[in-house]
Design an enzyme around this catalytic site. Structure first.
Site, PDB file in Angstrom:
ATOM      1  N   THR A 141      33.636  35.826  47.913  1.00 39.02           N
ATOM      2  CA  THR A 141      32.421  35.156  47.438  1.00 39.02           C
ATOM      3  C   THR A 141      31.226  35.569  48.299  1.00 39.02           C
ATOM      4  OG1 THR A 141      33.671  33.284  46.587  1.00 39.02           O
ATOM      5  CG2 THR A 141      31.359  32.875  47.108  1.00 39.02           C
ATOM      6  N   ASN A 146      40.084  38.995  36.953  1.00 35.02           N
ATOM      7  CA  ASN A 146      41.002  38.044  37.582  1.00 35.02           C
ATOM      8  C   ASN A 146      41.918  37.325  36.596  1.00 35.02           C
ATOM      9  OD1 ASN A 146      38.119  37.373  37.370  1.00 35.02           O
ATOM     10  ND2 ASN A 146      38.768  35.264  37.640  1.00 35.02           N
ATOM     11  N   SER A 184      38.695  40.787  49.299  1.00 35.85           N
ATOM     12  CA  SER A 184      38.998  39.490  49.909  1.00 35.85           C
ATOM     13  C   SER A 184      40.391  39.518  50.518  1.00 35.85           C
ATOM     14  CB  SER A 184      38.917  38.418  48.822  1.00 35.85           C
ATOM     15  OG  SER A 184      39.428  37.201  49.301  1.00 35.85           O
ATOM     16  N   CYS A 191      37.511  22.727  34.595  1.00 41.23           N
ATOM     17  CA  CYS A 191      37.219  21.331  34.324  1.00 41.23           C
ATOM     18  C   CYS A 191      35.799  21.030  34.811  1.00 41.23           C
ATOM     19  CB  CYS A 191      38.220  20.464  35.053  1.00 41.23           C
ATOM     20  SG  CYS A 191      38.066  18.747  34.629  1.00 41.23           S
TER      21      CYS A 191
HETATM   22  N1  PLP Z   1      35.987  37.940  42.854  1.00 38.67           N
HETATM   23  C1  PLP Z   1      37.094  37.794  42.119  1.00 38.67           C
HETATM   24  C2  PLP Z   1      37.334  38.729  40.968  1.00 38.67           C
HETATM   25  C3  PLP Z   1      38.004  36.788  42.411  1.00 38.67           C
HETATM   26  O1  PLP Z   1      39.095  36.640  41.652  1.00 38.67           O
HETATM   27  C4  PLP Z   1      37.731  35.917  43.493  1.00 38.67           C
HETATM   28  C5  PLP Z   1      38.642  34.791  43.800  1.00 38.67           C
HETATM   29  O2  PLP Z   1      39.341  34.294  42.964  1.00 38.67           O
HETATM   30  C6  PLP Z   1      36.565  36.118  44.235  1.00 38.67           C
HETATM   31  C7  PLP Z   1      35.706  37.135  43.891  1.00 38.67           C
HETATM   32  C8  PLP Z   1      36.216  35.225  45.384  1.00 38.67           C
HETATM   33  O3  PLP Z   1      36.970  35.551  46.540  1.00 38.67           O
HETATM   34  P1  PLP Z   1      37.137  34.483  47.708  1.00 38.67           P
HETATM   35  O4  PLP Z   1      38.098  33.453  47.240  1.00 38.67           O
HETATM   36  O5  PLP Z   1      37.663  35.283  48.860  1.00 38.67           O
HETATM   37  O6  PLP Z   1      35.796  33.922  48.004  1.00 38.67           O
END
Ligand code: PLP
Length: 389
Positions: free
Chosen positions: A77, A155, A203, A327
């Site tokens: 993030t 994701n 991440s 939600c």
């Molecule tokens: N980007 C994608 C595609 C993700 O799936 C996620 C987390 O689910 C993130 C960014 C965010 O990563 P973090 O949980 O390390 O902040």
């Protein structure tokens, strides 16, 4: 909690179980009282600096760049925020248009929404199989676009987006490219120079390292405005004493990723799972089945069965998975990605994501298939394919 309680964990796109290496690093550093501020010049500090530097080299080598191009952050993030906000802040007056997709993770999608007026955002449409409709690219990549932000793998569906092709077209027009590679790292080989992106986020906790650590690749020479100011850590692009335990764990996973040529996760289990479901259940859709996908993700629509009921019934059978629906104010909303694929909201609300890790086993898969069949039998009569036993 964990492997000991016999739960079958199939939610690795949310977070992964810590690897044995990560656990060892954690025990060595935290439990055995290893500490030191990497900025201190004494022995404890310099030892920690060496650990952080080694991790930086290892992450860089897993991505095909140099160590000086890696900025450690608190996760995906923050890496996405630094990339987007960092570039926006470099441009004055506020920049022009941005091209992205509606399938981006919230840390990209809402950051862009926050930074740009709606008329300045262009979303590349998705096809029904979750892939991107690249026929829009030439039309979208116009002179008034300053940046493209497209994820490498989604994701929810695991579908891979053609970032290399997008970057090539964008760069021909002098447009910068950011790529959220959080769900692709460790699953498919990534070489940032070959992809030719300017910025790329990863991440730790998606690749068996600790949560609370991530990294941003920023091409050498790219001007980026720091979003957290203070000390001169991370080349003054991200102030604050480094999370050296997390960074060391990410370095460990990066070494693993490099040693497996970017493929920590195999597709074998996912394939056995999907074939098993298809053989037993009539009324399912495997989302993105024919699209290029990362090897660990299976997005299944169990027609007519609400994902919340399915998840509860699965958990009663020791299987942990997740749904893309979110939600908000007590009401369930269908997933942005699935809706962007043109799925109707009923199907989107009936979709469950199963995601495997390097510790998943064929036994997990067998039990998960059995659990899914039982749940469909319980919740959605008529959905079973009759079997001759
Ligand atoms: N980007 C994608 C595609 C993700 O799936 C996620 C987390 O689910 C993130 C960014 C965010 O990563 P973090 O949980 O390390 O902040």
């Amino acid at each position: 909690m964990g492997k000991k309680d016999n739960l079958i964990y199939l939610d690795s796109n949310s977070t992964t179980i810590l690897s044995k290496d990560t656990t060892t690093i954690f025990v060595d550093m935290v439990m055995n009282g290893m500490f030191g501020n990497p900025s201190s010049s004494h022995l404890y500090g310099s030892k920690m600096r060496l650990i952080v530097d080694a991790a930086r080299h290892s992450v860089a080598s897993s991505l095909g760049c140099s160590a000086s191009e890696i900025i450690f952050t608190s996760g995906g993030t923050e890496a996405n925020n630094l990339a987007l906000r960092g570039l926006y802040s470099e441009f004055s007056p506020p920049p022009n248009k941005i091209v992205s997709t509606e399938a981006e993770h919230s840390s990209v999608f809402y950051t862009i929404e926050n930074l740009s007026a709606p008329e300045k955002i262009k979303y590349i449409p998705l096809n029904r199989d979750g892939s991107l409709d690249v026929s829009y690219l030439d039309h979208f990549l116009t002179e008034d676009v300053f940046m493209v932000s497209v994820m490498l793998a989604n994701n929810e569906t695991g579908v891979i987006f053609p970032v290399k092709e997008i970057a090539k077209k964008a760069h021909e027009k002098g447009i910068l490219v950011h790529c959220d590679a959080v769900q692709a790292y460790g699953k498919i080989p990534i070489d940032v120079k070959d992809l030719d992106v300017d910025l790329l986020s990863i991440s730790g906790h998606k690749v068996h390292a600790l949560p609370g650590v991530g990294a941003l690749y920023a091409r050498r020479g790219l001007l980026l405005h720091p979003q957290i100011t203070g000390g001169s850590q991370e080349g003054s692009l991200r102030a604050g004493t480094e999370n050296y335990v997390g960074i060391a764990s990410l370095g460990g996973s990066a070494t693993d990723i490099r040693n497996t040529k970017g493929k920590l996760f195999s597709s074998e289990l996912r394939d056995v799972f999907e074939v098993g479901l298809k053989n037993r259940l009539g009324n399912i859709i495997i989302n993105g089945e024919r699209a290029a996908r990362v090897p660990n993700t299976s997005s299944i629509t169990f027609k007519g069965i609400h994902s919340a009921s399915m998840l509860t019934a699965l958990e009663e059978r020791n299987v942990l998975a997740s749904a893309g629906s979110a939600c908000s104010s007590g009401a369930m909303r269908p997933s942005r990605t699935l809706m962007a694929m043109g799925m109707d909201s009923e199907d989107a609300m009936s979709t469950v994501r199963f995601s495997f890790s390097k510790y998943s086993t064929i036994r997990d898969v067998g039990l998960a298939i059995k659990a899914c069949v039982e749940c469909v039998d319980l919740l959605g009569k008529n959905s079973l394919i009759p079997t001759i036993d």
